[in-house]
Write an enzyme that holds these catalytic residues in place. Structure first.
Site, mmCIF file in Angstrom:
data_model
loop_
_atom_site.group_PDB
_atom_site.id
_atom_site.type_symbol
_atom_site.label_atom_id
_atom_site.label_comp_id
_atom_site.label_asym_id
_atom_site.label_seq_id
_atom_site.Cartn_x
_atom_site.Cartn_y
_atom_site.Cartn_z
ATOM 1 N N ARG A 1 8.358 33.295 3.125
ATOM 2 C CA ARG A 1 7.672 33.233 1.814
ATOM 3 C C ARG A 1 6.913 34.527 1.508
ATOM 4 N NH1 ARG A 1 5.266 27.446 0.662
ATOM 5 N NH2 ARG A 1 6.084 27.858 -1.410
ATOM 6 N N PRO A 2 7.640 35.627 1.435
ATOM 7 C CA PRO A 2 6.989 36.913 1.144
ATOM 8 C C PRO A 2 6.436 36.956 -0.285
ATOM 9 C CG PRO A 2 9.370 37.125 1.056
ATOM 10 C CD PRO A 2 9.085 35.728 1.528
ATOM 11 N N ILE A 3 5.710 38.014 -0.604
ATOM 12 C CA ILE A 3 5.199 38.162 -1.979
ATOM 13 C C ILE A 3 5.631 39.507 -2.568
ATOM 14 C CG2 ILE A 3 3.210 36.608 -1.674
ATOM 15 C CD1 ILE A 3 1.460 39.177 -1.421
ATOM 16 N N ASP A 4 6.765 40.028 -2.072
ATOM 17 C CA ASP A 4 7.214 41.353 -2.550
ATOM 18 C C ASP A 4 7.508 41.368 -4.052
ATOM 19 O OD1 ASP A 4 10.668 41.135 -1.396
ATOM 20 O OD2 ASP A 4 9.193 39.567 -1.744
ATOM 21 N N ASP B 1 12.718 20.812 -3.115
ATOM 22 C CA ASP B 1 11.591 19.930 -2.783
ATOM 23 C C ASP B 1 12.019 18.493 -2.569
ATOM 24 O OD1 ASP B 1 9.071 21.649 -4.797
ATOM 25 O OD2 ASP B 1 10.010 22.102 -2.879
ATOM 26 N N ILE C 1 17.450 27.809 -0.530
ATOM 27 C CA ILE C 1 16.258 28.487 -1.051
ATOM 28 C C ILE C 1 15.357 28.993 0.067
ATOM 29 C CG2 ILE C 1 14.256 28.268 -2.585
ATOM 30 C CD1 ILE C 1 16.765 27.765 -4.164
ATOM 31 N N ARG D 1 -0.015 27.958 -1.296
ATOM 32 C CA ARG D 1 0.812 29.028 -1.867
ATOM 33 C C ARG D 1 0.383 29.372 -3.277
ATOM 34 N NH1 ARG D 1 4.607 33.086 -0.689
ATOM 35 N NH2 ARG D 1 5.749 33.565 -2.590
ATOM 36 N N ARG E 1 -2.019 16.824 0.008
ATOM 37 C CA ARG E 1 -1.973 18.062 -0.788
ATOM 38 C C ARG E 1 -1.260 17.811 -2.101
ATOM 39 N NH1 ARG E 1 0.955 22.763 1.669
ATOM 40 N NH2 ARG E 1 0.476 23.555 -0.407
ATOM 41 N N CYS F 1 3.169 25.577 2.657
ATOM 42 C CA CYS F 1 4.110 24.924 3.576
ATOM 43 C C CYS F 1 4.838 25.950 4.440
ATOM 44 C CB CYS F 1 5.141 24.153 2.762
ATOM 45 S SG CYS F 1 4.410 22.790 1.863
ATOM 46 N N LYS G 1 1.966 18.539 -9.725
ATOM 47 C CA LYS G 1 1.157 19.499 -8.954
ATOM 48 C C LYS G 1 1.540 20.926 -9.335
ATOM 49 C CE LYS G 1 2.499 20.609 -4.559
ATOM 50 N NZ LYS G 1 2.606 22.039 -4.249
ATOM 51 N N ASN G 2 2.865 21.197 -9.391
ATOM 52 C CA ASN G 2 3.310 22.583 -9.578
ATOM 53 C C ASN G 2 3.275 23.045 -11.030
ATOM 54 O OD1 ASN G 2 3.538 22.777 -6.864
ATOM 55 N ND2 ASN G 2 5.738 22.484 -6.790
HETATM 56 C C1 EPZ Z 1 7.548 27.083 -5.753
HETATM 57 O O1 EPZ Z 1 7.300 27.854 -4.584
HETATM 58 C C2 EPZ Z 1 6.978 25.700 -5.472
HETATM 59 N N1 EPZ Z 1 5.544 25.809 -5.216
HETATM 60 C C3 EPZ Z 1 7.672 25.126 -4.237
HETATM 61 O O2 EPZ Z 1 7.181 23.804 -4.054
HETATM 62 C C4 EPZ Z 1 9.173 25.064 -4.484
HETATM 63 O O3 EPZ Z 1 9.816 24.606 -3.318
HETATM 64 C C5 EPZ Z 1 9.693 26.457 -4.861
HETATM 65 O O4 EPZ Z 1 8.951 26.965 -5.982
HETATM 66 C C6 EPZ Z 1 11.174 26.439 -5.211
HETATM 67 O O5 EPZ Z 1 11.398 25.568 -6.265
HETATM 68 C C7 EPZ Z 1 4.702 25.980 -6.258
HETATM 69 O O6 EPZ Z 1 5.090 26.039 -7.413
HETATM 70 C C8 EPZ Z 1 3.231 26.059 -5.912
HETATM 71 P P1 EPZ Z 1 10.001 30.677 -4.918
HETATM 72 P P2 EPZ Z 1 7.498 29.455 -4.627
HETATM 73 O O7 EPZ Z 1 9.233 31.929 -5.100
HETATM 74 O O8 EPZ Z 1 7.294 29.937 -6.009
HETATM 75 C C9 EPZ Z 1 11.828 34.056 -2.206
HETATM 76 C C10 EPZ Z 1 6.101 22.077 -2.922
HETATM 77 O O9 EPZ Z 1 6.437 21.356 -1.991
HETATM 78 N N2 EPZ Z 1 10.742 34.960 -2.615
HETATM 79 O O10 EPZ Z 1 10.677 30.052 -6.101
HETATM 80 O O11 EPZ Z 1 6.696 30.026 -3.527
HETATM 81 C C11 EPZ Z 1 11.338 32.883 -1.365
HETATM 82 O O12 EPZ Z 1 11.181 33.250 -0.020
HETATM 83 C C12 EPZ Z 1 6.399 23.550 -2.873
HETATM 84 O O13 EPZ Z 1 5.502 21.686 -3.968
HETATM 85 C C13 EPZ Z 1 10.772 36.275 -2.167
HETATM 86 O O14 EPZ Z 1 11.670 36.675 -1.437
HETATM 87 O O15 EPZ Z 1 9.033 29.587 -4.272
HETATM 88 C C14 EPZ Z 1 12.432 31.869 -1.569
HETATM 89 O O16 EPZ Z 1 13.494 32.149 -0.685
HETATM 90 C C15 EPZ Z 1 7.093 23.958 -1.596
HETATM 91 N N3 EPZ Z 1 9.770 37.114 -2.547
HETATM 92 C C16 EPZ Z 1 12.900 32.136 -3.004
HETATM 93 O O17 EPZ Z 1 12.367 33.423 -3.370
HETATM 94 C C17 EPZ Z 1 8.760 36.713 -3.377
HETATM 95 O O18 EPZ Z 1 7.888 37.545 -3.710
HETATM 96 C C18 EPZ Z 1 12.402 31.119 -4.026
HETATM 97 O O19 EPZ Z 1 11.041 30.899 -3.728
HETATM 98 C C19 EPZ Z 1 8.734 35.365 -3.825
HETATM 99 C C20 EPZ Z 1 9.750 34.509 -3.436
#
Ligand code: EPZ
Length: 434
Positions: free
Chosen positions: A126-129, A321, A343, A97, A413, A121, A26-27
């Site tokens: 899950r910010p987007i900064d 995950d 995480i 997401r 999903r 989820c 999926k990812n």
């Molecule tokens: C991806 O999410 C996956 N989703 C998630 O899988 C997975 O758990 C995650 O990576 C970690 O491996 C997809 O690929 C669609 P991150 P993502 O950005 O990219 C922080 C599933 O079940 N962060 O790697 O959203 C965040 O809060 C899903 O398939 C910021 O602070 O995760 C977290 O603490 C769930 N600011 C850390 O980074 C940002 O702008 C890592 O999150 C972005 C992230």
């Protein structure tokens, strides 16, 4: 229409047998759909999983003006030669997401994009900064309108083109890395991304885009370099979606807990070192091949499973995950175990439901401490997120009695026709509409 799964549990017996094939990741496939926006010609994706998030991403890209069509089972063809809108519809993006990943290629190709906060989820803020800051560092102007949860971002590149720059990610964000990598492909000059994610899905995306003309170096390491250029061309080369390592890991845990002789096929064990090493030391007997993991009692008296401690980390560490799945595993292992979720700040919500089934897990917020083995009894469960939903399915399968798992859109999903594949190895599961 919402639905539920009804599952008749095995009461701790190891009776499952047969083959369970793993689907495309999926990812990985979600990001390749978004990558279609970087192409001048059409893009073919093979071995794509047939799941809800993929349907949402296809709807999102079609709403932007993309020609998105199925050209066979698990085969999708994308074409963006018609005019493309820069506005990502919030009613679609709020469902998952990965919708945020499309913002980068859109901004890079059109010089502007508008979008709302992505959904997905409920496992943390899950910010987007990282995305917003990355776009700004590449020269984009960001305007925000609306209130708290109806925020809308309007992002524009002055003179329509972004500039390469050096970006440091404060956490190795997976979608942050993928989105900024794709954005940089059409920016002017060189972009360096430091503290980049190294997940197999990131490597697979970068490798394929390079085969289509992108100039990318360093995938699989913490530092990526991208030389900006023009739109990519696939020239008919199809992207073969890599196997879903999280789905494979889920089935391996199930087989370890309830399998007599289960073969998990069409997977890539090389992406699962952390899980396989843990289970091996816990006493699970496995036969590991190039594209399969077979778990059987090898006609020996199975050794009791030993508990362990684990911390979730970015790849190649233990994946967040699989955190809920390994917690369930630990409830059936002998002794005290612990899981430290590093995480996401609220990804242990499922623990109360497991305790109601008979587990003994102490939840301190981001750490869980287990005491096992504890036989589980059936209950009514409602999945809070995709991966906890799978943990509930597995808990219901090993429990005594009949369980009901609700909110199964969360499971659909990410897991294609899950009840069919589980039934094929002997699970008594049926889907009902409610
Ligand atoms: C991806 O999410 C996956 N989703 C998630 O899988 C997975 O758990 C995650 O990576 C970690 O491996 C997809 O690929 C669609 P991150 P993502 O950005 O990219 C922080 C599933 O079940 N962060 O790697 O959203 C965040 O809060 C899903 O398939 C910021 O602070 O995760 C977290 O603490 C769930 N600011 C850390 O980074 C940002 O702008 C890592 O999150 C972005 C992230």
């Amino acid at each position: 229409m919402e639905g539920a799964f009804i599952i008749k549990g095995l009461a701790g017996k190891k009776k499952l047998e047969g083959e369970i094939p793993v689907r495309g990741a999926k990812n990985a496939s979600l990001k390749l759909l978004a990558a279609g926006l970087l192409f001048e010609d059409s893009l073919l994706i093979h071995n794509a999983p047939i799941i809800e998030d993929m349907e949402r991403m296809k709807e999102l890209l079609a709403s932007l003006g993309g020609d998105v069509r199925s050209v066979g089972v698990g085969k999708i063809k994308l074409d963006f030669s018609h005019p493309i809108s820069p506005d990502i519809p919030s009613e679609i993006s709020e469902k998952f997401r990965a919708s945020i990943v499309a913002a980068g290629p859109l901004l890079a190709r059109l010089g502007k994009v508008s979008f709302s906060l992505p959904g997905g989820c409920h496992i943390g803020k899950r910010p987007i900064d990282f995305f917003i800051e990355g776009f700004e560092e590449m020269g984009a102007r960001v305007r925000v309108s609306g209130e708290e949860n109806r925020v809308r971002y309007l992002i524009e590149a002055p003179a329509g083109r972004l500039k390469g720059t050096e970006i440091y990610l404060r956490a190795p964000s997976v979608t942050g890395t993928e989105t900024l990598l794709m954005t940089a492909i059409l920016a002017e000059g060189r972009t360096i991304i430091k503290n980049a994610a190294m997940e197999p899905e990131v490597v697979s995306l970068a490798t394929f885009l390079r085969q289509c003309g992108a100039r990318i170096w360093g995938e699989g390491t913490p530092t990526l370099a991208i030389e900006g250029g023009t739109l990519l061309r696939s020239k008919g080369l199809a992207y073969e979606t890599i196997p879903d390592r999280i789905e494979a890991g889920s089935f391996i845990v199930l087989a370890a807990l309830a399998g007599r002789d289960v073969n998990i096929t069409h997977c890539d064990p090389a992406h699962l070192d952390s899980l396989l090493s843990l289970l091996h030391h816990a006493g699970v007997e496995m036969k590991i091949g190039k594209d399969f993991v077979r778990i059987t009692d090898f006609n020996k008296v199975p050794r009791p499973l030993k508990a362990f401690s684990i911390k979730t980390q970015g790849y190649p560490g233990f994946p967040t995950d699989l955190q809920a799945l390994i917690t369930l595993f630990l409830t059936q292992a002998h002794g005290g175990g612990s899981i430290f979720e590093t995480i996401f700040e609220s990804r242990l919500a499922y623990i109360d439901a497991l305790n109601l089934m008979g587990a003994k897990i102490k939840n301190t917020g981001n750490q869980a401490f287990t005491e096992g083995p504890t036989p589980l009894s059936a209950n009514n469960l409602a999945s809070t997120d995709l991966r906890a939903g799978m943990a509930f399915l597995l808990a219901a399968i090993i429990a005594k009695g009949e369980s009901r798992v609700e909110n199964i859109y969360n499971i659909d999903r990410g897991y294609e026709k899950i009840e069919d594949r589980l039934s094929n190895i002997g699970v008594q599961i049926k889907r009902i509409l409610c």
